[in-house]
Design an enzyme around this catalytic site. Structure first.
Site, PDB file in Angstrom:
ATOM      1  N   HIS A   1       0.817  -1.205   0.000  1.00 21.48           N
ATOM      2  CA  HIS A   1       0.000   0.000   0.000  1.00 21.48           C
ATOM      3  C   HIS A   1       0.857   1.264   0.000  1.00 21.48           C
ATOM      4  O   HIS A   1       0.515   2.260  -0.648  1.00 21.48           O
ATOM      5  CB  HIS A   1      -0.920  -0.006   1.220  1.00 21.48           C
ATOM      6  CG  HIS A   1      -1.974   1.046   1.192  1.00 21.48           C
ATOM      7  ND1 HIS A   1      -3.028   1.017   0.307  1.00 21.48           N
ATOM      8  CD2 HIS A   1      -2.155   2.166   1.940  1.00 21.48           C
ATOM      9  CE1 HIS A   1      -3.809   2.054   0.520  1.00 21.48           C
ATOM     10  NE2 HIS A   1      -3.297   2.779   1.499  1.00 21.48           N
TER      11      HIS A   1
ATOM     12  N   TYR B   1       4.461   0.134  -2.890  1.00 19.38           N
ATOM     13  CA  TYR B   1       4.197  -0.240  -4.284  1.00 19.38           C
ATOM     14  C   TYR B   1       5.270  -1.205  -4.804  1.00 19.38           C
ATOM     15  O   TYR B   1       5.728  -1.093  -5.941  1.00 19.38           O
ATOM     16  CB  TYR B   1       4.164   0.997  -5.172  1.00 19.38           C
ATOM     17  CG  TYR B   1       2.934   1.867  -5.051  1.00 19.38           C
ATOM     18  CD1 TYR B   1       2.485   2.624  -6.127  1.00 19.38           C
ATOM     19  CD2 TYR B   1       2.220   1.938  -3.878  1.00 19.38           C
ATOM     20  CE1 TYR B   1       1.360   3.436  -6.032  1.00 19.38           C
ATOM     21  CE2 TYR B   1       1.099   2.732  -3.758  1.00 19.38           C
ATOM     22  CZ  TYR B   1       0.672   3.486  -4.840  1.00 19.38           C
ATOM     23  OH  TYR B   1      -0.446   4.274  -4.735  1.00 19.38           O
TER      24      TYR B   1
ATOM     25  N   HIS C   1     -10.211   3.087  -0.912  1.00 16.20           N
ATOM     26  CA  HIS C   1     -10.403   2.754   0.498  1.00 16.20           C
ATOM     27  C   HIS C   1     -11.221   1.471   0.560  1.00 16.20           C
ATOM     28  O   HIS C   1     -12.214   1.362   1.277  1.00 16.20           O
ATOM     29  CB  HIS C   1     -11.070   3.897   1.266  1.00 16.20           C
ATOM     30  CG  HIS C   1     -10.283   4.332   2.457  1.00 16.20           C
ATOM     31  ND1 HIS C   1     -10.833   4.617   3.676  1.00 16.20           N
ATOM     32  CD2 HIS C   1      -8.937   4.505   2.628  1.00 16.20           C
ATOM     33  CE1 HIS C   1      -9.896   4.954   4.539  1.00 16.20           C
ATOM     34  NE2 HIS C   1      -8.732   4.904   3.921  1.00 16.20           N
TER      35      HIS C   1
ATOM     36  N   HIS D   1     -10.387  -1.921   1.416  1.00 15.57           N
ATOM     37  CA  HIS D   1     -10.342  -2.835   2.547  1.00 15.57           C
ATOM     38  C   HIS D   1     -10.998  -2.256   3.798  1.00 15.57           C
ATOM     39  O   HIS D   1     -11.780  -2.944   4.455  1.00 15.57           O
ATOM     40  CB  HIS D   1      -8.891  -3.256   2.819  1.00 15.57           C
ATOM     41  CG  HIS D   1      -8.290  -4.052   1.698  1.00 15.57           C
ATOM     42  ND1 HIS D   1      -7.744  -3.447   0.590  1.00 15.57           N
ATOM     43  CD2 HIS D   1      -8.173  -5.386   1.504  1.00 15.57           C
ATOM     44  CE1 HIS D   1      -7.296  -4.385  -0.231  1.00 15.57           C
ATOM     45  NE2 HIS D   1      -7.539  -5.562   0.296  1.00 15.57           N
TER      46      HIS D   1
ATOM     47  N   ASP E   1      -0.007  15.478   3.744  1.00 17.31           N
ATOM     48  CA  ASP E   1      -1.095  14.963   4.567  1.00 17.31           C
ATOM     49  C   ASP E   1      -0.655  13.679   5.256  1.00 17.31           C
ATOM     50  O   ASP E   1       0.284  13.012   4.822  1.00 17.31           O
ATOM     51  CB  ASP E   1      -2.352  14.718   3.736  1.00 17.31           C
ATOM     52  CG  ASP E   1      -2.362  13.361   3.067  1.00 17.31           C
ATOM     53  OD1 ASP E   1      -1.462  13.107   2.246  1.00 17.31           O
ATOM     54  OD2 ASP E   1      -3.257  12.553   3.358  1.00 17.31           O
TER      55      ASP E   1
ATOM     56  N   ASN F   1      -3.227   5.571  -7.863  1.00 16.27           N
ATOM     57  CA  ASN F   1      -3.175   4.734  -6.669  1.00 16.27           C
ATOM     58  C   ASN F   1      -3.275   3.279  -7.112  1.00 16.27           C
ATOM     59  O   ASN F   1      -3.858   2.986  -8.163  1.00 16.27           O
ATOM     60  CB  ASN F   1      -4.350   5.108  -5.753  1.00 16.27           C
ATOM     61  CG  ASN F   1      -4.462   4.232  -4.520  1.00 16.27           C
ATOM     62  OD1 ASN F   1      -5.469   3.567  -4.316  1.00 16.27           O
ATOM     63  ND2 ASN F   1      -3.451   4.208  -3.691  1.00 16.27           N
TER      64      ASN F   1
END
Length: 724
Positions: free
Chosen positions: A46, A49, A92, A94, A266, A528
């Site tokens: 995650h 990569y 998002h 999982h 972030d 992503n």
């Protein structure tokens, strides 16, 4: 009986024996438990990569509009008049499968932070959702709570949710997909970077306090498949607070407007561990952090918990000492906690302290560049065919059209988007329900069109062609509004990359996306990857989801999908290859998904986009609607229902075949010659006329009111909410 030896900690944390040895070699010693926890997250799929990055370099990333490509929180493109747009899509999946409301809500919160971390004000959200069939109570619960979570966060934070897609298929029964996309507006001359610099500068954490929610989320949830113990993973799901999220947006934009921040990042997956390591790596510096200074929501948290917590609504910034008082005062005024927790160093190390004790000392390069990279094994799945199915005729088009319009595969998504505020901000020009949303870039007259698309069912039959098709459809949706497609963001949802079948699907889909982007002149500026979407070894359909942003010079020229006036001529623009293979007709009527989808004609696709945009600029189009799910018959019916007016199109071609490169348009009769001249060799065929109260297409006939009732009731009926 011999006692079972405990598993080594690195295996418990998801690291292989080889990776454990690699860590030892990189840092010259055995890591302590704190350091091992940080490595486990930064080296997870995650965050790191490690299976996908070698493949992602295939994407084209440069273009005349590109101001920021992959590598920052989001991509940024120039849209003219001194304006720029930031765009990004993330998964998002999982967390949403474990706790659907908070999983989807925090997915929205996370993608918003990616956008305003670039200095952009978020102006629009889109979501791409996949669930199993709604016949089970569990799927109905997942679906309704995911939609509720998306609506709750977006509505509370005051950003319009303007579009997206929803699909239902048994392949997603145990792994729902929740992909969220956001676009934001910023001045083209003000890009914000996460690149840390200036030894001695402060590292500031601001936003919500840190708790135990989300600990291990990146590695525990997003880097392994699901089994029967999924419910036990519920504590790993983050908890969102959209009202703090709103304050964070406004506070951050003021800080950036006043030039108070040197860098900004972030806090998402892996929390402080990821954000600080990435900031240091991009700037070629080190960072010292005092974890005992991090404001906590819960007492007794261990240093590693503070470091890897994924608590939401938090940002990390680099601030010079002389600007810190202004930053602190600004945050206080917005009622946002802000604390200086560390400083930039020239050591090249991420050093973490707690209560005057060093708890971790890791070379930044070991966490980032040192992450292992794996070439995925590739074996073509045995299920794939070399040839399409033999062509067949539709025995009863009338029955088929009614069945499709009343199915959850085709039926209206109004039940979903009525829960979203799609008008907040007063910029929405074209609302949900058509092809792409159009949002005015206030106060300019310019606008952007945004679409988010994918089709796992068809991609499962040919991953490369499916990747190409996902780009074509998203770009075509944007072009149907009159905008010119400008840039791509994508989210790659696949199963376990360590299996050769999935490795093949991933590599082929990426190649397909790359080929389409090159042919259509679209740079990939962000994205992503979500892997390990499987249940007991059964993966989801390979599902690349593609977001496209297009530019419209004048928002007043935006074209909708609805037929408008009696007597308008209906034409099909383009003549791309189409087949029943992998179609909604095949799934709903024949109960199967088989064959091989056709390869898109990319050159013709680009000519179609140019035709649609030029025709819109000249004011020639009354409507435009792409031909995709359900084929041309469904496209015609949808335009009629959206316009509450009938249509007569007796011979539009194979009614339910699906493919790329086609759009249904309507024009005033006097504009047909000019449109034909513009087409310049691209097929443009008259197929019917707008008018009346019935939809007559390819041998099927149904009243507009009856069709609309079937269409609008499809999802409410599946949820048990329709009494009609």
């Amino acid at each position: 009986m011999n006692a079972v030896s405990p598993q080594p900690l690195h295996r418990t944390l998801g690291l292989t024996d080889g990776e454990s040895e690699r860590i030892h070699d990189l840092i010259g010693r055995d890591p302590n438990d704190f350091e091992l926890a940080v490595f486990s997250l930064l080296w997870s799929e995650h965050c790191g990569y490690k299976h996908s990055r070698p493949l992602l370099g295939r994407f084209p990333t440069a273009g005349s509009r590109v101001l920021q490509g992959p590598g920052e929180n989001a991509g940024v493109i120039d849209v003219g008049d001194g304006l720029a747009v930031a765009l990004k899509v993330e998964s998002h999946n999982h967390p949403s499968a474990v706790e659907p409301f908070q999983g989807s809500a925090t997915g929205v919160g996370g993608i918003l932070r990616d956008i305003f971390a670039m200095g952009a004000r978020p102006i629009a959200i889109l979501d791409s959702l996949r669930f199993g069939d709604l016949g089970s109570e569990h799927q109905r619960h997942l679906f309704s709570r995911v939609v509720e979570g998306i609506g709750h966060y977006g509505n509370c934070v005051g950003v319009a949710t303007v579009g997206g897609e929803v699909e239902f298929d048994p392949a997603y029964e145990h792994n729902c997909l929740v992909n969220a996309m956001c676009v934001g507006l910023l001045p083209a001359d003000r890009l914000t970077s996460a690149r840390a610099g200036g030894p001695g500068n402060l590292v500031v954490l601001y936003g919500s306090r840190t708790g135990r929610d989300g600990i291990g989320g990146a590695s525990v949830l997003a880097s392994q498949g699901f089994g029967e113990d999924s419910a036990a993973k519920r504590p790993s799901v983050q908890i969102g607070d959209p009202f703090t999220g709103k304050k964070l947006i406004e506070c951050t934009l003021e800080l950036l407007d006043r030039g108070l921040l040197e860098a900004l990042q972030d806090l998402g997956a892996a929390g402080l561990a990821s954000s600080t390591a990435e900031m240091a790596a991009s700037g070629g510096v080190g960072i010292d952090i005092d974890l005992s200074r991090v404001p906590l929501r819960e007492q007794g948290m261990e240093p590693f918990e503070i470091m890897i917590s994924e608590s939401q609504e938090r940002m990390a910034a680099v601030v010079s000492h002389d600007r810190w008082p202004e930053v602190e005062e600004t945050c206080r005024r917005w009622e946002v906690d802000a604390t200086a927790i560390g400083e930039i160093t020239d050591t090249g190390h991420l050093r973490c302290f707690h209560a005057d004790e060093m708890v971790g000392d890791i070379p930044v390069s070991a966490l980032t560049e040192g992450c292992p990279r794996y070439e995925v094994e590739r074996t073509r799945p045995a299920r794939l065919r070399d040839d399409p199915l033999p062509a067949t005729t539709v025995p009863d088009p009338d029955v088929a059209l009614r069945a499709l319009l009343g199915s959850t595969d085709i039926g209206s998504r109004r039940w979903v988007f009525r829960q979203y505020d799609h008008l907040v901000g007063s910029g929405t020009v074209v609302r949900p329900g058509g092809d792409a949303a159009v949002v005015r870039l206030t106060p300019s007259q310019r606008a952007i069109a945004v679409s988010l698309d994918g089709n796992g069912r068809r991609t499962s039959l040919d991953p490369r062609r499916g990747g190409m098709s996902a780009v074509c459809e998203a770009a075509r949706n944007v072009a149907c509004t009159g905008a010119r497609p400008a840039a791509v963001t994508n989210c790659l949802n696949f199963g376990n990359p360590e299996t050769a079948d999935v490795g093949y699907e991933l590599a082929e889909a990426i190649e397909g996306i790359a080929l389409a982007c090159e042919a259509l002149g679209l740079p990939v500026v962000s994205g992503n990857v979500s892997l390990y979407n499987e249940h007991h070894g059964r993966p989801i359909h390979p599902t690349p989801v593609v977001g496209v942003v297009g530019v419209l010079a004048d928002a007043s020229l935006a074209v909708g999908a609805a037929f408008r006036e009696e007597g308008d001529v209906v034409l099909v623009a383009g003549d791309g290859p189409a087949a029943i293979d992998g179609s909604v007709y095949q799934r709903v009527i024949d109960g199967m998904t088989e064959g091989r989808i056709p390869e898109p004609d990319l050159a013709a696709e680009r000519r179609l986009h140019d035709l649609l945009a030029t025709a819109a600029e000249r004011g020639l189009l009354q409507s435009a609607h792409d031909v995709s799910d359900g084929g041309i018959a469904v496209a015609i019916a949808e335009s009629a229902m959206l316009g509450s007016i009938g249509v007569d199109a007796p011979d539009p071609g194979d009614p339910f075949a699906e493919g790329d490169g086609r759009a249904v348009v309507s024009v005033r009769p006097e504009h047909v010659p000019e449109l034909e001249e513009l087409a310049a060799g691209l097929p443009l065929r008259r197929i019917g006329t707008v008018g009346g109260e019935r939809i007559a297409v390819a041998g099927a006939e149904i009243g507009v009111a009856e069709a609309t009732a079937l269409y609008e009731r499809a999802i409410p009926r599946a949820l048990g909410e329709d009494a009609g």
